[in-house]
Design an enzyme around this catalytic site. Structure first.
Site, PDB file in Angstrom:
ATOM      1  N   LYS A 118      82.569  40.048 -12.404  1.00 28.48           N
ATOM      2  CA  LYS A 118      83.343  39.203 -11.480  1.00 28.48           C
ATOM      3  C   LYS A 118      82.869  39.324 -10.032  1.00 28.48           C
ATOM      4  O   LYS A 118      83.057  38.398  -9.253  1.00 28.48           O
ATOM      5  CB  LYS A 118      84.829  39.538 -11.585  1.00 28.48           C
ATOM      6  CG  LYS A 118      85.173  40.885 -11.015  1.00 28.48           C
ATOM      7  CD  LYS A 118      86.648  41.185 -11.172  1.00 28.48           C
ATOM      8  CE  LYS A 118      86.962  42.498 -10.514  1.00 28.48           C
ATOM      9  NZ  LYS A 118      88.099  43.183 -11.123  1.00 28.48           N
ATOM     10  N   ARG A 140     100.107  47.562 -10.230  1.00 25.15           N
ATOM     11  CA  ARG A 140      99.632  46.194 -10.343  1.00 25.15           C
ATOM     12  C   ARG A 140     100.149  45.713 -11.685  1.00 25.15           C
ATOM     13  O   ARG A 140     101.344  45.683 -11.893  1.00 25.15           O
ATOM     14  CB  ARG A 140      98.094  46.107 -10.204  1.00 25.15           C
ATOM     15  CG  ARG A 140      97.617  44.676  -9.941  1.00 25.15           C
ATOM     16  CD  ARG A 140      96.118  44.561  -9.707  1.00 25.15           C
ATOM     17  NE  ARG A 140      95.354  44.668 -10.953  1.00 25.15           N
ATOM     18  CZ  ARG A 140      94.028  44.539 -11.031  1.00 25.15           C
ATOM     19  NH1 ARG A 140      93.328  44.308  -9.944  1.00 25.15           N
ATOM     20  NH2 ARG A 140      93.393  44.654 -12.181  1.00 25.15           N
TER      21      ARG A 140
HETATM   22  C1  LIG Z   1      87.703  44.370 -11.453  1.00 27.92           C
HETATM   23  C2  LIG Z   1      88.183  45.046 -12.642  1.00 27.92           C
HETATM   24  C3  LIG Z   1      87.421  46.053 -13.210  1.00 27.92           C
HETATM   25  C4  LIG Z   1      86.118  46.541 -12.622  1.00 27.92           C
HETATM   26  O1  LIG Z   1      86.368  47.242 -11.449  1.00 27.92           O
HETATM   27  P1  LIG Z   1      85.191  47.969 -10.645  1.00 27.92           P
HETATM   28  O2  LIG Z   1      85.887  48.696  -9.571  1.00 27.92           O
HETATM   29  O3  LIG Z   1      84.307  46.881 -10.149  1.00 27.92           O
HETATM   30  O4  LIG Z   1      84.483  48.860 -11.586  1.00 27.92           O
HETATM   31  C5  LIG Z   1      87.909  46.660 -14.365  1.00 27.92           C
HETATM   32  N1  LIG Z   1      89.090  46.279 -14.892  1.00 27.92           N
HETATM   33  C6  LIG Z   1      89.846  45.303 -14.374  1.00 27.92           C
HETATM   34  C7  LIG Z   1      91.130  44.948 -15.022  1.00 27.92           C
HETATM   35  C8  LIG Z   1      89.415  44.649 -13.226  1.00 27.92           C
HETATM   36  O5  LIG Z   1      90.182  43.687 -12.700  1.00 27.92           O
END
Ligand SMILES: *Cc1c(COP(=O)(O)O)cnc(C)c1O
Length: 358
Positions: free
Chosen positions: A36, A131
């Site tokens: 993402k 969250r």
């Molecule tokens: C963005 C996200 C991740 C990845 O997070 P990083 O800090 O980029 O490793 C993992 N799980 C969820 C639910 C996320 O929203």
């Protein structure tokens, strides 16, 4: 090169994946490549694959489609609970979705059943970050109730910390999932996956404190930036410079460092404050808040400081650089994760793969 630009060194990303995978393998943890932060950029997906990853994850269905368009047929997890209008696409393009609401599961089940398909879901548990997630005391009942959906497969439990509340992952809060897994398995329901968190859980893994029941981590920043922003520390063996931002200088002038006139609010509604440093040599680089997050940008030239930015102008103090710059010069910046994310998703920022790469 056209500017502003972000240059991606894909071999650094592959290196980071290999380093982190090596460590994770020793702890029996599989890694998901989170896309993402980079708008599911094809060459970054390839760098993930080259590093040995075989599972991808993204929060946005549009990015999931980009991953599929690239030709990836492996497992994709949707990292954010689906919106109502996404249900059909989720069943079509995603193998596993992270879920927290019975209503959403009902819709997924209905859609999957109508199509004669099956869909897997992981129940997210709020272990303290506040969250998303079902509260721990409600998880068992939630999982038991959801067993009625014939076209869905319960795939396990997940947690997310370090995002909204900034809560650090620990043996204890991660361990909540282990206790819940045991409770659920006592009811005769298998829990194949414990999705134990994101990049910020890597330090726990490196310290050997990640509960052994954790089967996977979902990693974006660790691969892309070699850094854990939540714990504020580099990942051992990983590199931080896979992404560089380039912006062109469009103005250089000596001017007073404090504004003249009555101060209202800036373009974003904040009241700016200034320190009087006398007359300074200022440069404007053609990049702004529509392209990057100011806090996550640092000039590679340590003599240059960022004074601020508006939507399209980055204000730099180049006094100490002593005539090193002229109009049309290009300045290079290091990016933090937030800077990578914004630069990669801004349509104004050109994306290049570093020479000799990909
Ligand atoms: C963005 C996200 C991740 C990845 O997070 P990083 O800090 O980029 O490793 C993992 N799980 C969820 C639910 C996320 O929203």
């Amino acid at each position: 090169m056209r500017y502003p630009a972000v240059e991606i060194n894909t071999s650094i990303i592959t290196h980071n994946v290999r380093e982190i995978r090596e460590e994770s393998k020793q702890h029996g943890v599989e890694l998901m490549g989170v896309t993402k932060g980079i708008l599911a950029h094809p060459q970054v997906i390839q760098a993930y694959l080259d590093g040995g990853l075989s599972k991808m994850g993204d929060a946005r269905i549009q990015n999931v489609k980009r991953i599929r368009d690239y030709g990836f047929l492996g497992e994709i997890t949707l990292l954010r609970a689906p919106m109502v209008k996404e249900i059909s696409d989720v069943v079509d393009f995603v193998d596993i979705s992270l879920n927290t609401e019975m209503e959403t599961l009902a819709l997924l089940n209905e859609d999957a059943m109508r199509k004669g398909k099956r869909h897997k879901y992981i129940v997210m548990v709020d272990v303290g970050d506040r969250r998303e997630g079902v509260l721990p005391e409600e998880v068992k009942a939630f999982v038991l109730t959801a067993q009625k959906y014939e076209s869905l497969d319960f795939w396990g439990l997940g947690l997310n910390v370090g995002c909204f509340g900034g809560v650090l992952p620990t043996k204890e809060n991660t361990g909540i999932l282990v206790t819940l897994k045991e409770e659920i398995e006592r009811e005769g329901i298998q829990v194949p996956v414990i999705s134990g968190g994101s990049t910020c859980s890597l330090p726990l893994l490196y310290r050997g404190e990640l509960p052994k029941e954790v089967t996977e981590l979902r990693v974006g920043e660790g691969f892309l930036n070699g850094f854990d922003s939540v714990g504020d520390e580099p990942i051992p063996g990983a590199q931080q410079n896979a992404f560089k931002l380039y912006a062109q200088i469009i103005e250089i002038k000596k001017r007073p460092s404090i504004p003249k006139g009555t101060i209202g609010r800036d373009a974003f509604g904040y009241v700016p404050t200034f320190q009087d440093k006398g007359t300074r040599e200022r440069a404007i680089a053609a990049v702004g808040k529509q392209d990057v997050i100011l806090d996550a940008v640092r000039p590679d030239d340590s003599r240059v400081t960022i004074e601020g930015a508006s939507s399209d102008h980055l204000i730099l103090d180049i006094t100490e650089s002593e005539g090193a710059y002229k109009i049309g010069d290009v300045m290079r910046f290091s990016l933090g994760y937030g800077g990578i994310l914004l630069a990669m998703t801004s349509p104004y920022v050109h994306k290049y793969i570093a020479k000799g790469q990909g």
